[in-house]
Design a protein around this motif. Sequence first.
Motif, PDB file in Angstrom:
ATOM      1  N   LEU A 108     -12.175  12.378  31.540  1.00 35.65           N
ATOM      2  CA  LEU A 108     -10.838  12.737  31.058  1.00 35.65           C
ATOM      3  C   LEU A 108     -10.808  14.135  30.455  1.00 35.65           C
ATOM      4  CD1 LEU A 108      -9.784   9.316  29.548  1.00 35.65           C
ATOM      5  CD2 LEU A 108      -8.780  10.430  31.554  1.00 35.65           C
ATOM      6  N   LEU A 109     -11.858  14.501  29.745  1.00 30.33           N
ATOM      7  CA  LEU A 109     -11.940  15.846  29.187  1.00 30.33           C
ATOM      8  C   LEU A 109     -11.941  16.880  30.305  1.00 30.33           C
ATOM      9  CD1 LEU A 109     -12.280  17.824  26.852  1.00 30.33           C
ATOM     10  CD2 LEU A 109     -14.742  17.346  26.910  1.00 30.33           C
ATOM     11  N   GLY A 110     -12.724  16.644  31.348  1.00 35.10           N
ATOM     12  CA  GLY A 110     -12.751  17.552  32.496  1.00 35.10           C
ATOM     13  C   GLY A 110     -11.390  17.665  33.166  1.00 35.10           C
ATOM     14  N   GLU A 111     -10.707  16.529  33.345  1.00 35.96           N
ATOM     15  CA  GLU A 111      -9.374  16.541  33.948  1.00 35.96           C
ATOM     16  C   GLU A 111      -8.394  17.334  33.090  1.00 35.96           C
ATOM     17  OE1 GLU A 111      -8.190  12.494  34.589  1.00 35.96           O
ATOM     18  OE2 GLU A 111      -9.670  12.181  36.186  1.00 35.96           O
ATOM     19  N   ALA A 112      -8.481  17.164  31.776  1.00 36.08           N
ATOM     20  CA  ALA A 112      -7.579  17.894  30.875  1.00 36.08           C
ATOM     21  C   ALA A 112      -7.821  19.396  30.958  1.00 36.08           C
ATOM     22  CB  ALA A 112      -7.756  17.401  29.437  1.00 36.08           C
ATOM     23  N   LEU A 113      -9.076  19.786  30.960  1.00 41.45           N
ATOM     24  CA  LEU A 113      -9.394  21.215  31.042  1.00 41.45           C
ATOM     25  C   LEU A 113      -8.932  21.804  32.369  1.00 41.45           C
ATOM     26  CD1 LEU A 113     -12.927  21.159  29.379  1.00 41.45           C
ATOM     27  CD2 LEU A 113     -10.809  22.115  28.411  1.00 41.45           C
ATOM     28  N   LEU A 114      -9.151  21.074  33.453  1.00 42.21           N
ATOM     29  CA  LEU A 114      -8.717  21.558  34.773  1.00 42.21           C
ATOM     30  C   LEU A 114      -7.196  21.650  34.871  1.00 42.21           C
ATOM     31  CD1 LEU A 114     -11.192  19.714  37.151  1.00 42.21           C
ATOM     32  CD2 LEU A 114     -11.048  22.180  36.742  1.00 42.21           C
ATOM     33  N   ALA A 115      -6.484  20.763  34.185  1.00 42.56           N
ATOM     34  CA  ALA A 115      -5.021  20.752  34.225  1.00 42.56           C
ATOM     35  C   ALA A 115      -4.401  21.751  33.252  1.00 42.56           C
ATOM     36  CB  ALA A 115      -4.502  19.350  33.924  1.00 42.56           C
ATOM     37  N   GLY A 116      -5.224  22.393  32.432  1.00 45.69           N
ATOM     38  CA  GLY A 116      -4.700  23.354  31.466  1.00 45.69           C
ATOM     39  C   GLY A 116      -4.081  22.715  30.236  1.00 45.69           C
ATOM     40  N   ILE A 117      -4.424  21.459  29.965  1.00 48.87           N
ATOM     41  CA  ILE A 117      -3.924  20.764  28.780  1.00 48.87           C
ATOM     42  C   ILE A 117      -4.690  21.295  27.567  1.00 48.87           C
ATOM     43  CG2 ILE A 117      -3.658  18.505  27.659  1.00 48.87           C
ATOM     44  CD1 ILE A 117      -2.019  18.806  30.242  1.00 48.87           C
ATOM     45  N   ASP A 118      -3.987  21.540  26.464  1.00 46.64           N
ATOM     46  CA  ASP A 118      -4.647  21.990  25.241  1.00 46.64           C
ATOM     47  C   ASP A 118      -5.609  20.916  24.758  1.00 46.64           C
ATOM     48  OD1 ASP A 118      -3.264  24.386  25.149  1.00 46.64           O
ATOM     49  OD2 ASP A 118      -1.709  23.613  23.810  1.00 46.64           O
ATOM     50  N   VAL A 119      -6.851  21.307  24.497  1.00 47.77           N
ATOM     51  CA  VAL A 119      -7.875  20.403  23.980  1.00 47.77           C
ATOM     52  C   VAL A 119      -8.271  20.903  22.605  1.00 47.77           C
ATOM     53  CG1 VAL A 119     -10.202  19.483  24.302  1.00 47.77           C
ATOM     54  CG2 VAL A 119      -8.705  19.815  26.288  1.00 47.77           C
ATOM     55  N   HIS A 120      -8.208  20.001  21.606  1.00 52.50           N
ATOM     56  CA  HIS A 120      -8.484  20.370  20.225  1.00 52.50           C
ATOM     57  C   HIS A 120      -9.754  19.685  19.737  1.00 52.50           C
ATOM     58  CE1 HIS A 120      -4.485  22.138  19.950  1.00 52.50           C
ATOM     59  NE2 HIS A 120      -4.080  21.083  20.625  1.00 52.50           N
ATOM     60  N   ASP A 121     -10.685  20.488  19.264  1.00 53.73           N
ATOM     61  CA  ASP A 121     -11.921  19.971  18.667  1.00 53.73           C
ATOM     62  C   ASP A 121     -11.601  19.341  17.319  1.00 53.73           C
ATOM     63  OD1 ASP A 121     -13.608  20.978  20.689  1.00 53.73           O
ATOM     64  OD2 ASP A 121     -13.665  22.948  19.729  1.00 53.73           O
ATOM     65  N   PRO A 122     -12.459  18.427  16.861  1.00 50.07           N
ATOM     66  CA  PRO A 122     -12.234  17.874  15.517  1.00 50.07           C
ATOM     67  C   PRO A 122     -12.424  18.956  14.462  1.00 50.07           C
ATOM     68  CG  PRO A 122     -14.287  17.052  16.457  1.00 50.07           C
ATOM     69  CD  PRO A 122     -13.628  17.870  17.513  1.00 50.07           C
ATOM     70  N   LEU A 123     -11.677  18.832  13.366  1.00 50.21           N
ATOM     71  CA  LEU A 123     -11.826  19.782  12.274  1.00 50.21           C
ATOM     72  C   LEU A 123     -13.096  19.481  11.496  1.00 50.21           C
ATOM     73  CD1 LEU A 123      -8.205  19.827  10.778  1.00 50.21           C
ATOM     74  CD2 LEU A 123      -9.182  21.351  12.492  1.00 50.21           C
ATOM     75  N   THR A 124     -13.706  20.513  10.971  1.00 50.74           N
ATOM     76  CA  THR A 124     -14.833  20.314  10.062  1.00 50.74           C
ATOM     77  C   THR A 124     -14.261  20.072   8.665  1.00 50.74           C
ATOM     78  OG1 THR A 124     -15.006  22.649   9.470  1.00 50.74           O
ATOM     79  CG2 THR A 124     -16.249  21.915  11.423  1.00 50.74           C
ATOM     80  N   ALA A 125     -15.079  19.616   7.754  1.00 51.13           N
ATOM     81  CA  ALA A 125     -14.622  19.373   6.379  1.00 51.13           C
ATOM     82  C   ALA A 125     -14.061  20.652   5.760  1.00 51.13           C
ATOM     83  CB  ALA A 125     -15.760  18.820   5.534  1.00 51.13           C
ATOM     84  N   ASP A 126     -14.632  21.805   6.100  1.00 48.23           N
ATOM     85  CA  ASP A 126     -14.160  23.080   5.559  1.00 48.23           C
ATOM     86  C   ASP A 126     -12.805  23.497   6.126  1.00 48.23           C
ATOM     87  OD1 ASP A 126     -16.478  23.269   4.072  1.00 48.23           O
ATOM     88  OD2 ASP A 126     -17.502  24.543   5.541  1.00 48.23           O
ATOM     89  N   GLU A 127     -12.422  22.930   7.275  1.00 41.39           N
ATOM     90  CA  GLU A 127     -11.167  23.316   7.919  1.00 41.39           C
ATOM     91  C   GLU A 127      -9.978  22.471   7.482  1.00 41.39           C
ATOM     92  OE1 GLU A 127     -12.230  25.046  12.262  1.00 41.39           O
ATOM     93  OE2 GLU A 127     -12.789  22.936  11.941  1.00 41.39           O
ATOM     94  N   ALA A 128     -10.205  21.396   6.759  1.00 44.45           N
ATOM     95  CA  ALA A 128      -9.097  20.553   6.296  1.00 44.45           C
ATOM     96  C   ALA A 128      -8.183  21.398   5.412  1.00 44.45           C
ATOM     97  CB  ALA A 128      -9.624  19.348   5.537  1.00 44.45           C
ATOM     98  N   VAL A 129      -6.880  21.302   5.666  1.00 41.77           N
ATOM     99  CA  VAL A 129      -5.910  22.086   4.902  1.00 41.77           C
ATOM    100  C   VAL A 129      -4.805  21.172   4.400  1.00 41.77           C
ATOM    101  CG1 VAL A 129      -6.354  24.269   6.094  1.00 41.77           C
ATOM    102  CG2 VAL A 129      -4.618  22.722   6.982  1.00 41.77           C
ATOM    103  N   THR A 130      -4.147  21.624   3.329  1.00 37.90           N
ATOM    104  CA  THR A 130      -3.072  20.855   2.724  1.00 37.90           C
ATOM    105  C   THR A 130      -1.774  21.637   2.834  1.00 37.90           C
ATOM    106  OG1 THR A 130      -4.632  19.896   1.155  1.00 37.90           O
ATOM    107  CG2 THR A 130      -2.290  19.713   0.617  1.00 37.90           C
ATOM    108  N   CYS A 131      -0.750  20.966   3.329  1.00 36.45           N
ATOM    109  CA  CYS A 131       0.591  21.542   3.402  1.00 36.45           C
ATOM    110  C   CYS A 131       1.160  21.580   1.991  1.00 36.45           C
ATOM    111  CB  CYS A 131       1.458  20.677   4.326  1.00 36.45           C
ATOM    112  SG  CYS A 131       3.155  21.293   4.511  1.00 36.45           S
ATOM    113  N   ASP A 132       2.160  22.419   1.756  1.00 36.69           N
ATOM    114  CA  ASP A 132       2.819  22.479   0.450  1.00 36.69           C
ATOM    115  C   ASP A 132       3.409  21.133   0.040  1.00 36.69           C
ATOM    116  OD1 ASP A 132       2.161  25.098   0.027  1.00 36.69           O
ATOM    117  OD2 ASP A 132       4.108  25.904   0.628  1.00 36.69           O
ATOM    118  N   CYS A 133       3.747  20.278   1.025  1.00 37.13           N
ATOM    119  CA  CYS A 133       4.323  18.964   0.710  1.00 37.13           C
ATOM    120  C   CYS A 133       3.255  17.970   0.264  1.00 37.13           C
ATOM    121  CB  CYS A 133       5.076  18.404   1.914  1.00 37.13           C
ATOM    122  SG  CYS A 133       3.999  17.859   3.270  1.00 37.13           S
TER     123      CYS A 133
END
Length: 169
Positions: free
Chosen positions: A71-96
Motif C-alpha cells: 500500500l505504501l508503494g501504491e501511494a507513492l506511485l499515485a502521488g498521494i501525500d505520505v506522512h511519517d510519524p512525528l518524533t516526540a520533539d516534533e509534537a506541537v500544541t495549537c493555541d486552543c
Amino acid sequence: MAHASTPVLVLGNTSTPADVEHLRHVAWNIAYEMGAPAVFATHTDYRVTDFAAVYLANDLEAMVDAPTVVLLGEALLAGIDVHDPLTADEAVTCDCGLIHHYTRPHIDAEGVVWCAECREESACAWCFQWNDVEELTIVEQGDAFVPLHAGCAAGPRPATSRSVLPIAA
C-alpha cells in the motif's frame, strides 16, 4: 488539506496483535487530531487514491509487513501525500490547546500553529457540519475511526442512507 470528511489511510505493521493495537491507536488519534475519518489498513484491499493522504504508524525502517509495503508503494506511485510519524520533539500544541502527536498541523508564517478545528476543517463525517473536536465522538466503524456529533452517532439511519465514510466508488 482535504475536506474534513475525506478519509485518510493509516499504515503500520499488522503481524502481531500488539502491532494491530498500535495501528488502531494511531488511527484513533489521527481522526481526533484532524477531525477526519482515519482508516487503519489491516489488508491490501484498499484503493489508495480514495484517500486524502497516507499516515505511517511506524518509522519507514520499521515497516516489515507485506500489506503495508504494498500500500505504501501504491501511494507513492499515485502521488498521494505520505506522512511519517512525528518524533516526540516534533509534537506541537495549537493555541486552543490541542496537542498534535501524530499529524503535522498548519503553521503560518509567524510560527502560529493552526489545528484543523481552528481552521474550521474539523467536521462531523455524517452531516458535514463543522464542530469543536471535543464535541465530536470518535466512533469505530469496521476498519475506521470516524468523528461524529453525538446526535449523528446515535440517530437512526434509514436503509437508503449513504455510508458515513464518503469514499468514492
